[in-house]
Design a protein around this motif. Structure first.
Motif, short mmCIF file in Angstrom:
data_model
loop_
_atom_site.label_atom_id
_atom_site.label_comp_id
_atom_site.label_asym_id
_atom_site.label_seq_id
_atom_site.Cartn_x
_atom_site.Cartn_y
_atom_site.Cartn_z
N LYS A 1 54.73 -33.87 -0.03
CA LYS A 1 54.47 -33.52 -1.42
C LYS A 1 55.67 -32.77 -1.98
CE LYS A 1 51.05 -33.42 -3.65
NZ LYS A 1 50.60 -34.25 -4.80
N ALA A 2 56.00 -33.09 -3.21
CA ALA A 2 57.15 -32.44 -3.84
C ALA A 2 56.82 -31.00 -4.23
CB ALA A 2 57.60 -33.22 -5.06
N TYR A 3 55.55 -30.68 -4.35
CA TYR A 3 55.17 -29.33 -4.78
C TYR A 3 53.95 -28.87 -4.00
CZ TYR A 3 51.54 -31.77 -7.43
OH TYR A 3 50.48 -32.56 -7.78
N ALA A 4 53.72 -27.58 -4.06
CA ALA A 4 52.52 -27.00 -3.45
C ALA A 4 52.00 -25.91 -4.37
CB ALA A 4 52.86 -26.42 -2.08
N ILE A 5 50.69 -25.70 -4.36
CA ILE A 5 50.07 -24.67 -5.18
C ILE A 5 49.34 -23.70 -4.26
CG2 ILE A 5 48.31 -24.18 -6.93
CD1 ILE A 5 48.98 -26.85 -8.20
N ASP A 6 49.68 -22.45 -4.40
CA ASP A 6 49.04 -21.39 -3.62
C ASP A 6 48.48 -20.38 -4.60
OD1 ASP A 6 48.20 -19.54 -1.79
OD2 ASP A 6 50.21 -18.91 -1.16
N ASP B 1 47.87 -18.71 -7.71
CA ASP B 1 48.48 -18.70 -9.04
C ASP B 1 49.98 -19.02 -9.00
OD1 ASP B 1 46.05 -17.96 -10.19
OD2 ASP B 1 46.44 -15.83 -9.86
N VAL B 2 50.42 -19.61 -7.88
CA VAL B 2 51.86 -19.89 -7.73
C VAL B 2 52.07 -21.38 -7.47
CG1 VAL B 2 53.96 -19.37 -6.46
CG2 VAL B 2 52.25 -17.58 -6.82
N TYR B 3 52.96 -21.98 -8.27
CA TYR B 3 53.38 -23.37 -8.10
C TYR B 3 54.78 -23.35 -7.50
CZ TYR B 3 55.49 -27.86 -9.64
OH TYR B 3 56.15 -29.05 -9.71
N ARG B 4 55.00 -24.09 -6.42
CA ARG B 4 56.31 -24.15 -5.78
C ARG B 4 56.75 -25.61 -5.66
NH1 ARG B 4 57.31 -19.11 -3.57
NH2 ARG B 4 55.43 -17.84 -3.21
N ASN B 5 57.94 -25.89 -6.15
CA ASN B 5 58.53 -27.22 -6.01
C ASN B 5 59.83 -27.04 -5.24
OD1 ASN B 5 60.07 -29.66 -6.55
ND2 ASN B 5 58.57 -30.12 -8.14
N ALA B 6 59.76 -27.29 -3.93
CA ALA B 6 60.91 -27.00 -3.06
C ALA B 6 62.15 -27.82 -3.41
CB ALA B 6 60.51 -27.22 -1.60
N PRO B 7 62.03 -29.14 -3.67
CA PRO B 7 63.25 -29.89 -4.02
C PRO B 7 63.96 -29.34 -5.25
CG PRO B 7 61.49 -31.40 -3.44
CD PRO B 7 60.87 -30.04 -3.52
N LEU B 8 63.21 -28.88 -6.23
CA LEU B 8 63.82 -28.34 -7.44
C LEU B 8 64.21 -26.87 -7.30
CD1 LEU B 8 61.61 -29.87 -10.30
CD2 LEU B 8 63.74 -30.73 -9.34
N GLY B 9 63.77 -26.22 -6.23
CA GLY B 9 63.99 -24.78 -6.12
C GLY B 9 63.24 -24.04 -7.20
N LEU B 10 62.10 -24.57 -7.61
CA LEU B 10 61.36 -24.05 -8.76
C LEU B 10 60.08 -23.34 -8.33
CD1 LEU B 10 60.79 -23.99 -11.90
CD2 LEU B 10 59.63 -26.18 -11.55
N VAL B 11 59.83 -22.17 -8.91
CA VAL B 11 58.59 -21.45 -8.73
C VAL B 11 58.06 -21.10 -10.11
CG1 VAL B 11 57.48 -19.35 -7.84
CG2 VAL B 11 59.29 -20.48 -6.51
N VAL B 12 56.76 -21.36 -10.34
CA VAL B 12 56.12 -21.02 -11.61
C VAL B 12 54.86 -20.20 -11.29
CG1 VAL B 12 55.00 -21.86 -13.71
CG2 VAL B 12 56.98 -23.08 -12.77
N SER C 1 55.11 -47.64 -18.77
CA SER C 1 55.09 -46.88 -17.52
C SER C 1 54.98 -47.80 -16.32
CB SER C 1 53.93 -45.89 -17.53
OG SER C 1 54.10 -44.92 -18.53
N ASN C 2 54.26 -48.93 -16.48
CA ASN C 2 54.12 -49.87 -15.38
C ASN C 2 55.42 -50.59 -15.07
OD1 ASN C 2 51.42 -49.24 -15.16
ND2 ASN C 2 50.73 -50.93 -16.44
N ALA C 3 56.38 -50.52 -15.98
CA ALA C 3 57.65 -51.24 -15.80
C ALA C 3 58.70 -50.40 -15.09
CB ALA C 3 58.18 -51.71 -17.15
N VAL C 4 58.36 -49.19 -14.71
CA VAL C 4 59.29 -48.33 -13.98
C VAL C 4 58.66 -47.92 -12.66
CG1 VAL C 4 60.39 -47.50 -16.08
CG2 VAL C 4 58.45 -46.24 -15.13
N ALA C 5 59.45 -47.35 -11.78
CA ALA C 5 58.98 -46.98 -10.45
C ALA C 5 58.90 -45.47 -10.32
CB ALA C 5 59.91 -47.55 -9.38
N ARG C 6 57.73 -44.95 -10.00
CA ARG C 6 57.58 -43.52 -9.79
C ARG C 6 58.38 -43.08 -8.57
NH1 ARG C 6 53.97 -39.43 -11.05
NH2 ARG C 6 52.60 -40.84 -12.20
N SER C 7 59.05 -41.96 -8.69
CA SER C 7 59.79 -41.41 -7.56
C SER C 7 58.87 -40.60 -6.67
CB SER C 7 60.94 -40.52 -8.06
OG SER C 7 61.65 -39.96 -6.98
N ASN C 8 59.12 -40.63 -5.36
CA ASN C 8 58.32 -39.83 -4.43
C ASN C 8 58.75 -38.38 -4.41
OD1 ASN C 8 60.77 -40.76 -3.18
ND2 ASN C 8 59.99 -39.96 -1.23
N VAL C 9 59.86 -38.05 -5.09
CA VAL C 9 60.35 -36.67 -5.12
C VAL C 9 61.10 -36.46 -6.43
CG1 VAL C 9 62.51 -37.25 -3.93
CG2 VAL C 9 61.64 -34.90 -3.84
#
Length: 658
Positions: free
Chosen positions: A511-516, A518-529, A265-273
């Motif tokens: 932030k790539a996601y927000a939690i409100d 009981d709802v998780y929202r990831n705007a870049p992915l268009g994802l809601v859980v 894991s240390n040999a790769v770069a985490r994405s900011n999004v």
């Protein structure tokens, strides 16, 4: 296991670090210029000198050196047990020097896979002759000789004579077999220091070394005879250390090193999004910053890449996915890119035979390339234990990492007179940027990227960038220096990306996601859980090799996770979901349902040995393949409930869409 195993989300992520293992982590030890391990000219033939290689504090390899008159024999080996796969990289080199320590010839036999390759160097008056052998084929090239080349004894004598006081500098040239080219070495004496070597005190000269084949500096401790008694060098996988050892190292190394869990894991770069449908990304603007600027930045300009801003420490650049090419033919001067090499063996009988079977009469150059891409993607099997490999081995065994996929695709293209070359760089996957290899083909005046491992039908996505483009005369390790400049030493930030004709800007620190509640929202992915009130969100920031986007833990502590990955050529077909689940071990009957408005399949697999069951639902969104999975009893009810809480729409801007 079938060729579809290459689409396993976890295994795809593993492929991204293997090239770094082969070309960078070993750069501080097995692939450094041989002069590092010089010994006495008069060393008895029976004498053996062992060096232990430690990676991230773990014994991982050895170097054995024997002297026999004018000849020096160096054997090296590294063995890693890497997340279920055993990776072995070894070499055996014989150096022949004249009385002044100048190199007359060398022969090296190397293996990073099942087969071995051989390179023989003969030093003439004003040129070098290189003969490479692999898969029963031989290839000869010439290089000009512009300066004397020193072997192990010669380099040691120079170091002893010219590195006497702090500030003294020694420059000399040598030949690096793994790169197949000459390297310039600079050693600078820093100070004298007394160190312990076994039970004795050694008055050592502390020296820094930089090689054009490996620009990341090494620190050497040389004894009175200029022997290396300690060496340290940074690598993406932790500190590489060399120190004296014994013959007992052979048995220790053969067992394979178990590196710490975070090593890869240390040999790769985490994405900011998290990028939505990364294999569909049309354009991306990246900021790449060095953690340690000492090695410098490689040139990131080139086909489909444009540098916007650059300093000593960072570069901002744009990568664009080219349009699907027309039927234009390549210029004649591109003939060099259809020639066979020791790696790209387009003239090997088995490669040529397969290419002939895949030839489509009347097809344009691009249409033919697409046939080759689909065949390689569907018929290769991912194997993390196979690193750099020649085409003759790949076409026979049909297995390997992304490097093997690129070797076979490029070789098949050349066999059909399609100008092509291999590319090494980075690709986005699983919330990170990691090392990857793919193919570029020449259509008209353009170089067009095409990828059989991180598959997208046709032109490869822009969620990648090239560092090295392998030219026709270069060896497998050529330009490992450029790779070493970045791997493990980078921070990569997405500034903007474009998909479906829309550009999305990513604000600094957003932030790539927000939690409100009981709802998780990831705007870049268009994802809601959505989850139940008594559950909690978990694994919100997972990264390679974990492909989880978000997980939900219920009141009983049971987790259900949602994973994102790229669909393969097989999984993009009408029955692709069933094929994917079957390959993963899920059994029929499979139940059809819908998740987030997309067709989906539910299936279960049982591990009889562990007496556990895993239930999963698979669905696709364009090139993305999504998986909702859970372990344990009552899995079907829980995975259905989790899937009902998933919404997936067109990706929204994290901050601004334009």
């Amino acid at each position: 296991m079938t060729a579809r195993s290459q689409t396993s989300l976890r295994r795809k992520a593993l492929a991204l670090s293997l090239h770094a293992v082969a070309c960078v982590a070993l750069g501080g030890a097995l692939f450094v210029p041989p002069a590092l391990h010089a010994r006495e000219a008069a060393m008895p033939a029976a004498r053996e000198d062992w060096l232990e290689l430690r990676l991230a504090g773990v014994p991982a390899g050895y170097i054995l050196e024997r002297a026999d008159g004018a000849k020096t024999h160096v054997e090296s080996k590294m063995v890693l047990n890497r997340m279920g796969s055993k990776v072995e990289i070894s070499s055996a080199t014989t150096f022949d020097e004249d009385a002044d320590g100048r190199l007359r010839s060398l022969t090296t036999q190397a293996s990073t896979s099942r087969d071995k390759s051989t390179l023989t160097l003969t030093v003439g008056k004003d040129e070098l002759t290189l003969e490479s052998q692999a898969g029963g084929k031989s290839y000869t090239t010439k290089q000009p000789l512009t300066a004397p080349l020193y072997g192990p004894r010669g380099a040691r004598a120079l170091s002893r004579a010219r590195l006497a006081a702090p500030g003294d500098v020694l420059k000399y040239s040598t030949f690096v077999p793994e790169a197949g080219s000459v390297a310039q070495v600079t050693r600078t004496m820093l100070r004298r220091e007394t160190i312990k070597v076994g039970a004795r005190d050694v008055d050592a000269r502390v020296v820094t070394e930089i090689s054009s084949a490996m620009p990341v500096p090494s620190t050497l401790w040389l004894d009175a005879d200029a022997r290396v008694v300690r060496q340290e060098q940074r690598s993406p996988f932790g500190l590489v250390e060399l120190s004296p050892g014994t013959a007992a190292l052979r048995a220790v190394v053969e067992a394979g090193a178990e590196l710490p869990d975070d090593t890869y894991s240390n040999a790769v770069a985490r994405s900011n999004v998290r990028l939505p449908r990364p294999r569909d990304v049309e354009r991306v603007v990246l900021r790449l910053e060095l953690k340690n600027p000492e090695a410098g930045l490689p040139d990131l300009s080139g086909p489909n890449q444009r540098v916007i801003e650059k300093s000593d420490r960072h570069v901002v650049f744009e990568v664009t996915r080219p349009n699907t090419p027309d039927d234009a033919q390549s210029p004649r001067e591109d003939a060099q890119y259809v020639n066979p090499t020791a790696v790209l063996q387009s003239d090997h009988a088995d490669v040529a035979r397969l290419a002939a079977q895949l030839k489509r009469p009347g097809a344009s150059r691009w249409q033919q390339a697409r046939v080759l891409q689909d065949w390689v993607s569907e018929n290769m099997q991912f194997d993390a234990g196979v690193a750099m490999v020649s085409a003759s081995e790949v076409v026979r065994d049909r297995r390997g990492t992304c490097v093997a996929y690129a070797v076979l695709l490029t070789s098949l293209a050349r066999a059909l007179e399609i100008p092509s070359r291999m590319v090494f760089g980075y690709v986005y996957a699983a919330n990170m940027w990691g090392g990857h290899a793919w193919t570029e083909i020449r259509i008209g005046d353009d170089w067009v990227p095409i990828d059989a491992a991180m598959y997208a039908p046709g032109v490869a996505d822009a969620a990648r960038f090239a560092i090295v483009r392998l030219a026709e005369k270069q060896g497998a390790g050529t330009d490992q220096a450029a790779l070493a400049q970045l791997f493990g030493n980078e921070r990569i930030r997405v500034l903007s990306y474009a998909i479906d004709g829309r550009t999305i800007d990513v604000a600094d620190g957003a932030k790539a996601y927000a939690i409100d509640g009981d709802v998780y929202r990831n705007a870049p992915l268009g994802l809601v859980v959505r989850k139940s009130a008594d559950a909690s969100f978990v694994k919100l920031d997972a990264m390679y090799p974990d492909t989880t986007v978000v997980g939900v833990r219920d009141a009983q502590g049971r987790e259900t996770t949602l994973h994102q990955g790229a669909a393969s050529v097989v999984e993009l077909r009408e029955d692709g979901l069933a094929a994917y689940l079957k390959e993963k071990g899920y059994a029929a009957p499979m139940q059809a349902l819908r998740v987030a408005g997309r067709p989906a399949l539910l299936a279960t697999k049982v591990d009889a040995g562990k007496k556990t069951a895993t239930t999963a639902i698979a669905f696709r969104d364009g090139e993305d393949l999504w998986l909702v999975r859970t372990d344990g009893d009552d899995g079907e009810r829980r995975v259905r409930a989790a899937a009902q809480g998933v919404e997936l729409a067109a990706p929204a801007a994290a901050v601004v869409a334009r």
